[in-house]
Design a protein around this motif. Sequence first.
Motif, PDB file in Angstrom:
ATOM      1  N   GLU A   6       0.825  -1.201   0.000  1.00  0.00           N
ATOM      2  CA  GLU A   6       0.000   0.000   0.000  1.00  0.00           C
ATOM      3  C   GLU A   6       0.860   1.252   0.000  1.00  0.00           C
ATOM      4  N   CYS A  22      -2.647   0.217  -3.990  1.00  0.00           N
ATOM      5  CA  CYS A  22      -2.200  -1.098  -3.540  1.00  0.00           C
ATOM      6  C   CYS A  22      -1.669  -1.834  -4.764  1.00  0.00           C
ATOM      7  N   MET A  34     -10.676  -8.218  -4.314  1.00  0.00           N
ATOM      8  CA  MET A  34      -9.752  -7.419  -3.521  1.00  0.00           C
ATOM      9  C   MET A  34     -10.552  -6.399  -2.727  1.00  0.00           C
ATOM     10  N   TRP A  36     -10.380  -3.094   0.546  1.00  0.00           N
ATOM     11  CA  TRP A  36      -9.720  -2.205   1.499  1.00  0.00           C
ATOM     12  C   TRP A  36     -10.410  -2.368   2.845  1.00  0.00           C
ATOM     13  N   ILE A  69     -13.624   2.581  -5.005  1.00  0.00           N
ATOM     14  CA  ILE A  69     -12.604   1.545  -5.188  1.00  0.00           C
ATOM     15  C   ILE A  69     -12.501   1.227  -6.681  1.00  0.00           C
ATOM     16  N   ARG A  71      -9.711  -0.845  -9.808  1.00  0.00           N
ATOM     17  CA  ARG A  71      -8.583  -1.760 -10.007  1.00  0.00           C
ATOM     18  C   ARG A  71      -8.107  -1.635 -11.439  1.00  0.00           C
ATOM     19  N   TYR A  93      -5.081   1.796   6.924  1.00  0.00           N
ATOM     20  CA  TYR A  93      -5.817   1.182   5.830  1.00  0.00           C
ATOM     21  C   TYR A  93      -4.993   0.040   5.241  1.00  0.00           C
ATOM     22  N   CYS A  95      -4.880  -3.206   2.333  1.00  0.00           N
ATOM     23  CA  CYS A  95      -5.480  -3.862   1.179  1.00  0.00           C
ATOM     24  C   CYS A  95      -5.391  -5.368   1.377  1.00  0.00           C
ATOM     25  N   ASN A  96      -6.299  -6.046   0.708  1.00  0.00           N
ATOM     26  CA  ASN A  96      -6.522  -7.468   0.934  1.00  0.00           C
ATOM     27  C   ASN A  96      -6.853  -8.143  -0.387  1.00  0.00           C
ATOM     28  N   TRP A 105      -2.589  -9.922   2.828  1.00  0.00           N
ATOM     29  CA  TRP A 105      -2.725  -8.565   3.348  1.00  0.00           C
ATOM     30  C   TRP A 105      -1.456  -7.772   3.086  1.00  0.00           C
TER      31      TRP A 105
END
Length: 115
Positions: A6, A22, A34, A36, A69, A71, A93, A95-96, A105
Amino acid sequence: QVQLVESGGGLVQAGGSLRLSCTFSGSIYSINAMGWHRQAPGKQRELVAVIASGGITNYADSVKGRFTISRDNVKNTMYLRMNSLKPEDTAVYYCNALTPLGDYWGQGTQVTVSS
């Protein structure tokens, strides 16, 4: 495995904006969705926003209409655009990435919103 990094956190005044990034690498073909998440001091980690591989998004009620969000699969980067920030948005924060083999993570990035 998937690696997540991140960036973009910082200090901003209430009403301001930030964009978190991210960057993901590794077995990215295995990523199903994905998201947050954020964790404020003394509170549990909570989901902020999620984006599925098909582009469907979902948001926590507390950020709907303020956060977006997205991507970019060419740049291998996920973003969280945060507008109209409030002091209660202050948190780390994360990201995942969700894959069939498990969740991954990032290390987190601090966002601080001053009143």
